[in-house]
Design a protein around this motif. Structure first.
Motif, mmCIF file in Angstrom:
data_model
loop_
_atom_site.group_PDB
_atom_site.id
_atom_site.type_symbol
_atom_site.label_atom_id
_atom_site.label_comp_id
_atom_site.label_asym_id
_atom_site.label_seq_id
_atom_site.Cartn_x
_atom_site.Cartn_y
_atom_site.Cartn_z
ATOM 1 N N THR A 1 115.333 90.599 11.484
ATOM 2 C CA THR A 1 115.853 91.534 10.476
ATOM 3 C C THR A 1 116.834 90.811 9.557
ATOM 4 O O THR A 1 116.766 90.934 8.331
ATOM 5 N N VAL B 1 114.822 88.256 7.300
ATOM 6 C CA VAL B 1 113.965 88.827 6.252
ATOM 7 C C VAL B 1 114.794 89.594 5.213
ATOM 8 O O VAL B 1 114.497 89.555 4.030
ATOM 9 N N TYR B 2 115.839 90.295 5.654
ATOM 10 C CA TYR B 2 116.475 91.274 4.761
ATOM 11 C C TYR B 2 117.909 90.967 4.329
ATOM 12 O O TYR B 2 118.316 91.405 3.256
ATOM 13 N N LEU B 3 118.688 90.302 5.169
ATOM 14 C CA LEU B 3 120.118 90.174 4.824
ATOM 15 C C LEU B 3 120.404 88.865 4.107
ATOM 16 O O LEU B 3 119.870 87.817 4.453
ATOM 17 N N ARG B 4 121.247 88.951 3.093
ATOM 18 C CA ARG B 4 121.562 87.773 2.287
ATOM 19 C C ARG B 4 123.070 87.666 2.070
ATOM 20 O O ARG B 4 123.762 88.682 1.968
#
Lengths: 95, 416
Positions: A39, A42-45
């Protein structure tokens, strides 16, 4: 914006495709906490206002993947290296 | 002061010398019940609905610059609710309904103009996709009409219908859509909030978020520490930076979106037109300028200015759709920083930090959402439970897989 491709020289940014931050590292799918780590991957930046290491692909040129260090506040580029020469663990900013 | 025809006449007869400022430029107090960070449309609307609907008045809105100086002043002022996905349609329709009553509610002229939004299609598959979108809208009780080529020609005869590459086949029309005056929206909400006791503090940048054992206690600012029981972030463009002060990482990248106005011309475009074969949207302001835009530049940016390739792309799209625009000169262009979320949809939710609330991820659809965003965010802050219309905009949907991906582009923010 121009990017100094190590193979082709200084080229207009429109020759390149952008693929976002270079630092997220694909987790081990066999790890116990793989679900939460994927997760994050793929999603957190980090999305910094400042220097960002990012991947650009020289689509209309030599087809190499580059790691470009660019200031997101000014678009000034301070470094370009071929992605293959820069393993993530060798980078001080690797996360 | 309530604005009315009588107040206009009275002030006109007295030389317009007794108008009062529409809101106070407040100095920050030491503590508030709720601090709303970000004096844009969303932040001010949040404060307004907190005061009006939930009776909370010990509130301040903190703005680092002047109110409306960020994305509220950097958009193309389009309002619409022509969405496809179940989580989105009810929310944007609520927003559309709030727009329809906004001026009466605020006693302020926001120049809401329901001139229609016309999305053109140029191929059979695109017609199918737009028919599906229109059906989804109508199932949710939203107005939508699928027009054929001749109906479009009747509305906007000046398009290039004979283009061999991108022939206009028809369009999806939402008649209730249109435009609103961006500054007036900000000023109207600011005035409405101020009248109910909300402090609007300008020139006050948040530099840190103070947390005591998992609970928010206040924020550090350039004008000192301000204590608060609840802190609400409405800082799209800079959400990652502010959330980072609280130790959070968000499913968001910041990208720059450019927009443009032309020199003013006589009335030409009496609706909002979007080009389906590229990314281009255009309307005409009441001053006569054409207001238009296209894609984001496509790379992370906090620069509030873009690069030439997108300028060229937007102008090429405009020429493909309306060749006559080639005679016009562009007067100004500007860039705004968008919270591009990983599924293209916004987030209105609590955070893992108790008392810290998040309103973010608006991509480039934030302006039309302003009223519903404020209403739903205020509901969340006041009651600690999501508003029914925004219940899908959860922060944890990226972990649970309940994404709302209108475009089906995946977790690639520059494609949404």
């Amino acid at each position: 914006m121009r990017i100094a491709c190590p193979y082709c020289g200084s080229r207009d940014a429109r020759e390149f495709l952008y693929h976002g931050a270079a630092d997220p590292e694909r987790p081990d799918p066999a790890a116990a906490d793989a679900r939460s780590r994927f997760t994050d991957y793929v999603y957190l930046r980090d999305n910094p206002a400042g220097a960002l290491r990012e991947l650009w692909f020289h689509a209309a040129g030599c087809h190499s993947w580059l790691v470009v260090t660019r200031d997101t506040r000014t678009h000034a580029i301070s470094g370009v290296v071929p992605a293959r020469e820069q393993t993530k663990s060798a980078s001080p900013e690797a996360g | 002061m309530r604005y009315s025809a009588l107040s206009l006449v009275k002030n006109a007869l007295t030389g317009n010398r007794s108008w009062k400022p529409a809101w106070r430029d407040a100095a920050p107090k030491a503590a508030y019940d709720v601090l709303v960070i970000g004096g844009g449309g969303h932040g001010l609307a949040t404060a307004y609905y907190l005061a009006k609907q939930h009776g909370l008045t010990n509130i301040a809105v903190l703005e680092k610059s002047w109110i409306g100086s960020g994305n509220a002043g950097r958009n193309t002022t389009i309002i619409r609710s022509n969405y496809l996905m179940p989580g989105n349609v009810p929310f944007y329709e609520l927003s559309m309904q709030l727009w329809e009553g906004l001026e009466q509610d605020l006693n302020y002229n926001a120049m809401v103009s329901q001139r229609g939004v016309l999305n053109l299609y140029h191929s059979d598959p695109q017609r199918d996709a737009y028919a599906r979108r229109g059906n989804s809208m109508r199932l949710h009780g939203v107005d939508a009409e699928l027009l054929n080529r001749e109906q479009v020609r009747e509305m906007v005869p000046y398009l290039d219908f004979e283009s061999a590459r991108f022939p206009v086949q028809g369009g999806l029309l939402q008649r209730r859509g249109g435009t609103a005056r961006h500054d007036a929206v900000v000023w109207g909400y600011a005035r409405g909030a101020d009248m109910r006791g909300v402090d609007i503090v300008q020139g006050c940048e948040v530099t840190g978020i103070r947390i005591n054992s998992g609970r928010i206690s206040g924020v550090e600012t350039t004008r000192g520490f301000i204590a608060a029981g609840k802190v609400a972030l409405a800082v799209a463009g800079n959400s990652s930076r502010l959330a980072g002060m609280a130790g959070l990482r968000l499913p968001i990248e910041s990208h720059v979106l450019q927009a443009f106005v032309s020199e003013a011309i006589k009335p030409l475009i009496d609706t909002v037109i979007t080009f389906g074969a590229g990314h281009f949207y255009v309307s005409q302001s009441d001053k006569g300028s054409l207001v238009f835009g296209g894609d984001i530049d496509g790379y992370n940016s906090y620069a509030q200015r873009g690069n030439l390739p997108v300028v060229e792309d937007v102008c090429e799209s405009s020429m493909a759709l309306m060749p006559m625009l080639g005679r016009l000169r562009v007067l100004r262009s500007w860039g705004g920083i968008m919270d591009m979320s990983m599924d293209g949809s916004p987030i209105i939710d609590k955070t893992p930090v108790e008392g810290l609330y998040l309103n973010s991820g608006w991509c480039y659809g934030g302006f039309k959402a302003t009223p519903a965003s404020g209403l739903c965010f205020a509901h969340l802050i006041a009651r600690d439970a999501p508003h029914a219309a925004a219940a899908a905009y959860r922060l944890d949907r990226f972990a649970t897989g309940r994404l709302i991906d209108e475009k089906g582009a995946g977790s690639q923010p520059n494609l949404h």
